[in-house]
Design a protein around this motif. Structure first.
Motif, PDB file in Angstrom:
ATOM      1  N   HIS A 118      48.868  36.979  26.041  1.00  0.00           N
ATOM      2  CA  HIS A 118      49.780  37.882  26.434  1.00  0.00           C
ATOM      3  C   HIS A 118      49.449  38.730  27.910  1.00  0.00           C
ATOM      4  O   HIS A 118      50.408  38.744  28.871  1.00  0.00           O
ATOM      5  CB  HIS A 118      49.647  39.280  25.526  1.00  0.00           C
ATOM      6  N   GLN A 119      48.250  38.799  28.180  1.00  0.00           N
ATOM      7  CA  GLN A 119      47.662  38.930  29.636  1.00  0.00           C
ATOM      8  C   GLN A 119      48.005  38.212  30.569  1.00  0.00           C
ATOM      9  O   GLN A 119      48.743  38.384  31.608  1.00  0.00           O
ATOM     10  CB  GLN A 119      46.397  39.423  29.534  1.00  0.00           C
TER      11      GLN A 119
ATOM     12  N   ASP B 231      50.523  35.873  30.336  1.00  0.00           N
ATOM     13  CA  ASP B 231      52.160  35.933  30.553  1.00  0.00           C
ATOM     14  C   ASP B 231      52.443  37.162  31.474  1.00  0.00           C
ATOM     15  O   ASP B 231      53.263  37.014  32.225  1.00  0.00           O
ATOM     16  CB  ASP B 231      52.710  35.920  29.461  1.00  0.00           C
ATOM     17  N   SER B 232      51.811  38.318  31.202  1.00  0.00           N
ATOM     18  CA  SER B 232      52.282  39.466  31.827  1.00  0.00           C
ATOM     19  C   SER B 232      51.853  39.091  33.605  1.00  0.00           C
ATOM     20  O   SER B 232      52.708  39.614  34.557  1.00  0.00           O
ATOM     21  CB  SER B 232      51.607  40.589  31.586  1.00  0.00           C
TER      22      SER B 232
ATOM     23  N   TRP C 200      44.927  34.649  34.504  1.00  0.00           N
ATOM     24  CA  TRP C 200      45.899  33.819  34.304  1.00  0.00           C
ATOM     25  C   TRP C 200      45.397  32.243  34.243  1.00  0.00           C
ATOM     26  O   TRP C 200      45.943  31.822  33.485  1.00  0.00           O
ATOM     27  CB  TRP C 200      46.715  33.729  35.473  1.00  0.00           C
TER      28      TRP C 200
ATOM     29  N   GLN D   2      54.472  36.603  34.924  1.00  0.00           N
ATOM     30  CA  GLN D   2      55.717  37.316  35.384  1.00  0.00           C
ATOM     31  C   GLN D   2      55.440  38.156  36.801  1.00  0.00           C
ATOM     32  O   GLN D   2      56.571  38.080  37.464  1.00  0.00           O
ATOM     33  CB  GLN D   2      56.117  38.498  34.216  1.00  0.00           C
TER      34      GLN D   2
ATOM     35  N   ASP E 138      43.310  38.982  38.255  1.00  0.00           N
ATOM     36  CA  ASP E 138      44.284  38.791  37.663  1.00  0.00           C
ATOM     37  C   ASP E 138      44.377  37.347  37.697  1.00  0.00           C
ATOM     38  O   ASP E 138      44.717  36.642  36.697  1.00  0.00           O
ATOM     39  CB  ASP E 138      45.259  39.548  38.083  1.00  0.00           C
TER      40      ASP E 138
END
Length: 237
Positions: free
Chosen positions: A166-167, A169-170, A191, A173, A187
């Motif tokens: 989930h992290q 994917d955020s 990813w 995006q 970050d």
């Protein structure tokens, strides 16, 4: 197929499954698809002039879906043998709309949901099961079994990997808007770790002799290797 046949087909299939379960067999019933079955119920309900529910489906749609799935389970036969019936239903909502009544009624009933994604299929991610929208309620229910066979940390590790996806994917995006230059190196590493987990562990090749079926022991060992790589600290200049 006539409307009456479409509506009765799922009941016929589950009844046949129950017959063999009573004989001590382990039965798997796959209904493809429950959406067409529900549409047949909608047509029949309309012809009988019943009061319609959401999107003209019958008001008893939710209870009908529950009644079908609740017929699955494990029983002890008169000869003391064990029989089981597993029910798998596919839902094909128009336009991939998961908010429509059949999908919502199914998700409120079942204990495991595997959601397919057009985006993942387009990217050639197979199977195209989206881990971000898929879930299982058995994880906590089988916590003791997992602890005995895989170790006490298995459930917490799986949940940590789900959170990582989930992290990732955020962050992805965000990268679609700002580009790689618009995110921090921390970050970017998160990813990349999420991508590693997705592409190396979650994807399988059904046409590969080794990959077509994964025993629990190999799954556990592979997961531990991926977990070790993900939990490492990476330093970049």
């Amino acid at each position: 197929m006539p409307v009456a046949a479409r509506e009765s087909s799922i009941y016929t299939g589950i009844t046949l499954g129950e017959y063999y379960r009573q004989m001590g067999y382990n039965v798997l019933v796959i209904a493809d698809s429950t959406s067409r079955w529900a549409q047949a119920m909608r047509e029949t309900s309309g012809r009988m002039e019943e009061i319609p529910g959401e999107e003209a489906f019958p008001a008893y749609l939710d209870s009908s879906v529950k009644n079908i799935y609740e017929r699955a389970g494990v029983i002890k036969c008169p000869d003391q043998s064990i029989g089981s019936l597993t029910m798998i239903g596919t839902v094909s909502p128009a336009g991939g709309n998961f908010e429509e009544p059949v999908t919502q009624a199914t998700m409120a009933t079942v204990k495991t949901f595997l959601g397919l994604s057009y985006d993942r299929a387009y990217k050639r991610f197979y199977p195209a099961i989206d881990p971000l929208i898929s879930w299982s309620r058995y994880l906590d229910q089988l916590k003791d079994w997992f602890a005995e066979n895989f170790g006490a940390e298995w459930v917490s590790d799986v949940k940590a990997m789900q959170e990582l996806l989930h992290q990732g994917d955020s962050i992805y995006q965000m990268m679609q808007v700002t580009g790689e230059e618009g995110i921090s190196i921390e970050d970017y590493i998160v990813w990349q770790k999420a991508t590693l987990l997705d592409m190396v562990f979650l994807q399988q090749d059904a046409f590969d002799e080794v990959d077509e079926s994964m025993p629990l022991t190999r799954q556990h060992e592979s997961f531990q290797l991926i977990k070790d790589l993900i939990q490492r600290n990476y330093q970049f200049k």
